[in-house]
Design a protein around this motif. Structure first.
Motif, PDB file in Angstrom:
ATOM      1  N   VAL A  48      -3.975   4.022   7.528  1.00 50.45           N
ATOM      2  CA  VAL A  48      -4.134   4.777   6.302  1.00 50.45           C
ATOM      3  C   VAL A  48      -3.286   6.053   6.199  1.00 50.45           C
ATOM      4  N   TRP A  50       0.483   3.987  -2.834  1.00 49.00           N
ATOM      5  CA  TRP A  50       0.513   5.512  -2.678  1.00 49.00           C
ATOM      6  C   TRP A  50       1.411   6.213  -3.303  1.00 49.00           C
ATOM      7  N   CYS A  68       0.602   4.945   5.438  1.00 49.14           N
ATOM      8  CA  CYS A  68       0.691   4.335   3.987  1.00 49.14           C
ATOM      9  C   CYS A  68       0.425   5.828   3.158  1.00 49.14           C
ATOM     10  N   LEU A 121       0.837  -1.202  -0.038  1.00 50.81           N
ATOM     11  CA  LEU A 121      -0.008  -0.217  -0.100  1.00 50.81           C
ATOM     12  C   LEU A 121       0.820   1.212   0.001  1.00 50.81           C
ATOM     13  N   ASN A 131      -7.261   0.654   1.091  1.00 50.05           N
ATOM     14  CA  ASN A 131      -6.674   0.816   2.161  1.00 50.05           C
ATOM     15  C   ASN A 131      -7.353   0.739   3.331  1.00 50.05           C
TER      16      ASN A 131
END
Length: 575
Positions: free
Chosen positions: A466, A354, A469, A350, A453
């Motif tokens: 979250v 991102w 990431c 993740l 996510n």
């Protein structure tokens, strides 16, 4: 004990009250565009060459055309896309000398053209542009070209630092308080940018603008999703994000009409002053008020909602007292994100996605801004593809799932970047089409990463996961200007090759993640480790007080059934 969602079913989940709130906040979302992608027009890099004293007079005396003048007086001139020598070096000769030949001026000065010494642009540059930009005003070219990279990196650094604190402010002092104060700070910074005379102050104000502007966008998203009913939250989130895409189109049109960067900055900032009227137009989030124990104020807003929606609130709801569900909380820890194999794999994949989504999304916009075609038309075409991207996501996520559309979006984005790089410059229309396909792919991937996510972390650590990431999103935003503007000096399409590698690798990594369609959101780390089990069809979501709004531009756009502190509900999943 009934919840706020139960009350909304009676007073209206998305009626006149919510639609009014949604509309005025969509204006806020659209106004964020100049901050996020403004470098394309504020920092436009026109064709340029050294200013050489005496050249204009010699050209007039000899009757040269502009092309003849450039061929005689600019080193290695080859038209658009000239190399470093033609843009950043000049012949070290005296063009004011007498007896210069009009047919071979260098030969008449030094004899052998190949031995003419080259020097830096001591007297500035000549720019082939009818307007002005940061580049033309502060000469951000050649040895100082890195300063344009810093201009854009500053706003992304502001995003990164501001996102760490804005969730706390919104939860501690309220959505409306956060919204109004970030609007005011953004207006002040935007207006000051118009008048400050030095590059240093422009970078400082750009950083401060980034510090508050994304928080402003996020606070608007939180507020609009917290006043609608559960079944409308996903649609409202997507449409709020689509308003940003509309903002891209409006910003492009304004930039075309106003090609001077200071006037453009003023034009896109002044309308934000009207957002201060939100003090009277917008309510505080009733969900936040409930989470703070301010039930009387929450019920007053709910009563106003029912009145505007022309609904009557049932009498048994009028004296209701909401209670927070605080039992059984686990304390989130950064170590939990990498403690177990599945959590560790999810976190690293993740984080990479991102980062990749931010680099490709912003990078494609920046690269298109320095391409050989019409900057305004190319920007328009690439913005239009964001609308089908949102539509494809809506159609596929509950039918096909998350993993395969997400992987395909990354792979398409990477492959399109490679195709764009390989297409010759003289087939510009085909390069634009390929680049737009890449833009559509990475837009889908960007939206999918924030959606998935939230589904891959247990409840007690979901927001922390979250936040950690998505912080790579802003790190990517800091790095991408240097990738684009530095690598184009080596080969114009070299950034696209970098994007290709990043995108293809991201698509492959996505396939290693579990499918989350039809799954219960995990409550514990053990649930994540066993995520490959059978699907269930009842979904219970409970958000604790510690959970903050998501941190990147897109990171709140597709949160499934997002609920605030202390509010929980159960909903049946569709097969």
């Amino acid at each position: 004990m009934p919840t706020l969602d139960d009350i909304l079913e009676n007073v209206g989940e998305f009626d006149r009250f919510q639609k009014q709130t949604f509309f005025v906040l969509c204006l806020l979302s659209a106004a964020f565009t100049p901050v996020y992608v403004g470098v394309v027009f504020f920092g436009f890099i026109p064709e340029h060459r050294c200013f050489s004293p005496g050249v204009a007079e010699l050209s007039q005396r000899c009757g040269w055309s502009l092309e003849e003048q450039l061929n005689h007086t600019v080193p290695e001139w080859g038209g658009h896309g000239g190399d470093f020598s033609s843009r950043c070096r000049r012949y070290e000769v005296d063009w004011n000398a007498t007896g210069i030949s009009c047919t071979d001026p260098l030969g008449s000065l030094v004899g052998n053209r190949s031995t003419v010494p080259l020097g830096p642009c001591r007297d500035g540059w000549v720019y082939d542009s009818p307007g002005t930009s940061l580049v033309t005003e502060f000469n951000l070219v050649c040895e100082d070209s890195w300063k344009l990279d810093l201009f854009q990196s500053a706003v992304n650094a502001g995003f990164f630092i501001g996102s760490i604190n804005i969730g706390y402010i919104a939860d501690r002092f309220g959505r409306k308080f956060c919204l109004l104060n970030t609007i005011l700070a953004n207006i002040v910074c935007g207006i000051l940018l118009v008048f400050v005379p030095t590059y240093l102050w422009i970078v400082i104000l750009r950083f401060l603008q980034g510090l508050v502007s994304k928080g402003c966008w996020t606070a608007g998203y939180i507020l609009v999703t917290e006043v609608v009913g559960p079944k409308y939250r996903r649609t409202v989130g997507i449409l709020y994000q689509t308003a940003f895409s509309v903002g891209l189109l409006v910003f492009d049109a304004i930039a075309y009409a106003i090609p001077h960067w200071r006037w453009l900055q003023l034009t896109v900032t002044l309308p934000s002053c009207f957002f201060l009227l939100y003090y009277w137009c917008l309510p505080e989030s009733p969900r936040w008020l409930i989470s703070q124990g301010k039930n009387d104020k929450a019920m007053k807003i709910i009563s106003d909602m029912a009145k505007k929606n022309q609904k009557k609130m049932p009498s048994h709801f009028e004296d209701i007292n909401f209670e927070e569900e605080d039992g059984g909380k686990q304390s989130p820890s950064f170590i939990d994100l990498v403690r177990t194999p599945q959590m560790r794999k999810n976190t690293f994949i993740l984080m990479y996605n991102w980062f990749t989504s931010s680099v490709l999304y912003q990078g494609l916009i920046m690269h298109m801004g320095i391409a050989a075609g019409n900057m305004y038309l190319d920007f328009l075409y690439s913005a239009l593809v964001e609308f089908p991207a949102a539509f494809i996501i809506i159609v596929t996520i509950d039918r096909v799932g998350r993993r395969y559309p997400w992987a395909v979006a990354n792979l398409v984005a990477g492959a399109a970047c490679l195709v764009t790089a390989l297409i010759p410059e003289d087939i510009h229309w085909l390069k634009v089409i390929a680049a737009c396909i890449g833009r559509m792919g990475i837009t889908m991937a960007f939206e999918m990463v924030c959606f998935v996510n939230t589904e891959l972390y247990p409840t007690y650590i979901r927001n922390l996961g979250v936040m950690v990431c998505s912080s790579l999103c802003d790190v990517g935003g800091v790095i991408v200007p240097f990738i684009v503007y530095r690598l184009v000096e080596i080969w114009h399409d070299l950034p696209l090759i970098v994007f290709t590698v990043l995108g293809l690798f991201a698509g492959g990594l996505v396939l290693l993640l579990p499918e989350t369609k039809g799954r219960v959101l995990p409550e514990t780390v053990e649930d994540v480790e066993n995520f490959h089990g059978t699907s269930v069809f009842w979904l219970h979501i409970s958000f604790s007080k510690s959970e903050q709004p998501l941190q990147c531009l897109w990171s709140s756009a597709l949160i499934p059934e997002a609920a605030p502190a202390g509010v929980s509900h159960a909903r049946r999943r569709k097969h």
